[in-house]
Motif scaffolding. Structure first.
Motif, short mmCIF file in Angstrom:
data_model
loop_
_atom_site.label_atom_id
_atom_site.label_comp_id
_atom_site.label_asym_id
_atom_site.label_seq_id
_atom_site.Cartn_x
_atom_site.Cartn_y
_atom_site.Cartn_z
N PRO A 205 113.98 -15.05 42.18
CA PRO A 205 114.74 -14.48 43.30
C PRO A 205 116.00 -13.74 42.83
N ILE A 206 116.33 -12.68 43.54
CA ILE A 206 117.48 -11.84 43.16
C ILE A 206 118.78 -12.61 43.17
N GLY B 63 115.00 -6.51 41.16
CA GLY B 63 114.33 -6.03 42.36
C GLY B 63 114.64 -6.91 43.56
N ILE B 64 114.94 -6.29 44.69
CA ILE B 64 115.34 -7.07 45.85
C ILE B 64 114.18 -7.86 46.46
N HIS C 184 109.11 -8.01 40.80
CA HIS C 184 109.42 -8.59 39.48
C HIS C 184 109.02 -7.57 38.42
N GLN C 185 109.88 -6.64 38.17
CA GLN C 185 109.56 -5.50 37.32
C GLN C 185 110.84 -4.90 36.77
N ILE C 186 110.68 -3.97 35.84
CA ILE C 186 111.82 -3.22 35.32
C ILE C 186 112.00 -1.96 36.15
N VAL D 263 122.70 -3.99 39.32
CA VAL D 263 121.94 -2.96 40.01
C VAL D 263 120.78 -3.64 40.75
N GLU D 264 120.81 -3.55 42.05
CA GLU D 264 119.73 -4.07 42.88
C GLU D 264 118.85 -2.89 43.30
N PHE D 265 117.57 -2.97 42.99
CA PHE D 265 116.69 -1.84 43.27
C PHE D 265 115.54 -2.24 44.18
#
Length: 205
Positions: free
Chosen positions: A159-160, A152-153, A187-189, A181-183
């Motif tokens: 941190p990403i 997650g961004i 902090h999650q799926i 894959v940046e979504f």
């Protein structure tokens, strides 16, 4: 299928399974945490999967859930011990019915760090790291397994940039499937993770 390993686990078994998903939960969770995700992958992909969700050995300091090793302060020596223990467990899953090459190893957060460190030492079908980070001494080997990072961004826990570093390190060592894959999340799926894995599975197995 019966397994005699050094980690507690819960599973969704299949006597006819040709493929396997092994799940590694995050800090403070337990083996039940990712089981629903494993079930969703199993139902989405047109392959016969068994699902194994491992439980970390250590108890979380809050008294609830588990930890692979201590955080705050980070116990990197303890992490190395647990990585070696996990390696021994993963090797025991390699058998004539389902090889490690037909196995997806997926971890979240601290579980992703464990999946990265142990998984890249083995000939796995796919390593999936969700909101993960690298251990300080980790380096991917040459010709490493297929790899997917998802992060997650807006993640304010890990941190990403951690996944970006991992991705670049793996990409430089592998000619196989390797994607980040940046979504739009924290902090999650990623809610689209199962669909993404399903869309890429024919490139991997």
């Amino acid at each position: 299928m019966k397994y005699y390993i050094d980690h507690e686990f819960v599973s969704i078994s299949s006597q006819t399974a040709t493929h396997r998903i092994i799940l590694l939960h995050g800090w403070g969770a337990d083996s039940h945490d990712l089981l629903t995700l494993g079930k969703e992958i199993k139902e989405k992909i047109n392959l016969d999967f068994e699902v194994i969700s491992l439980s970390a050995s250590g108890f979380h300091p809050s008294g609830y859930g588990r930890q692979w090793y201590r955080l705050y302060p980070h116990d990197w020596n303890g992490a190395e011990v647990e990585v070696n223990k996990l390696l021994g467990t993963l090797k025991k899953f390699d058998n004539d019915q389902i090889s490690l090459r037909n196995t997806i190893l997926l971890g979240f957060s601290q579980g992703a760090a464990m999946a990265i460190d142990a998984g890249f030492k083995l000939n796995l079908g796919l390593i999936v790291a969700c909101s993960g980070y690298p251990h300080p001494t980790w380096v991917p080997r040459e010709n490493c397994p297929p790899f997917l990072a998802s992060h997650g961004i807006y993640d304010d826990v890990v941190p990403i940039e951690a996944s970006r570093i991992i991705y670049e390190m793996v990409k430089s060592k592998s000619s196989k499937f390797c994607e980040l894959v940046e979504f739009d999340g924290f902090h999650q799926i990623d809610s689209n993770l199962v669909d993404f894995i399903s869309s890429k599975i024919s490139d991997i197995f």
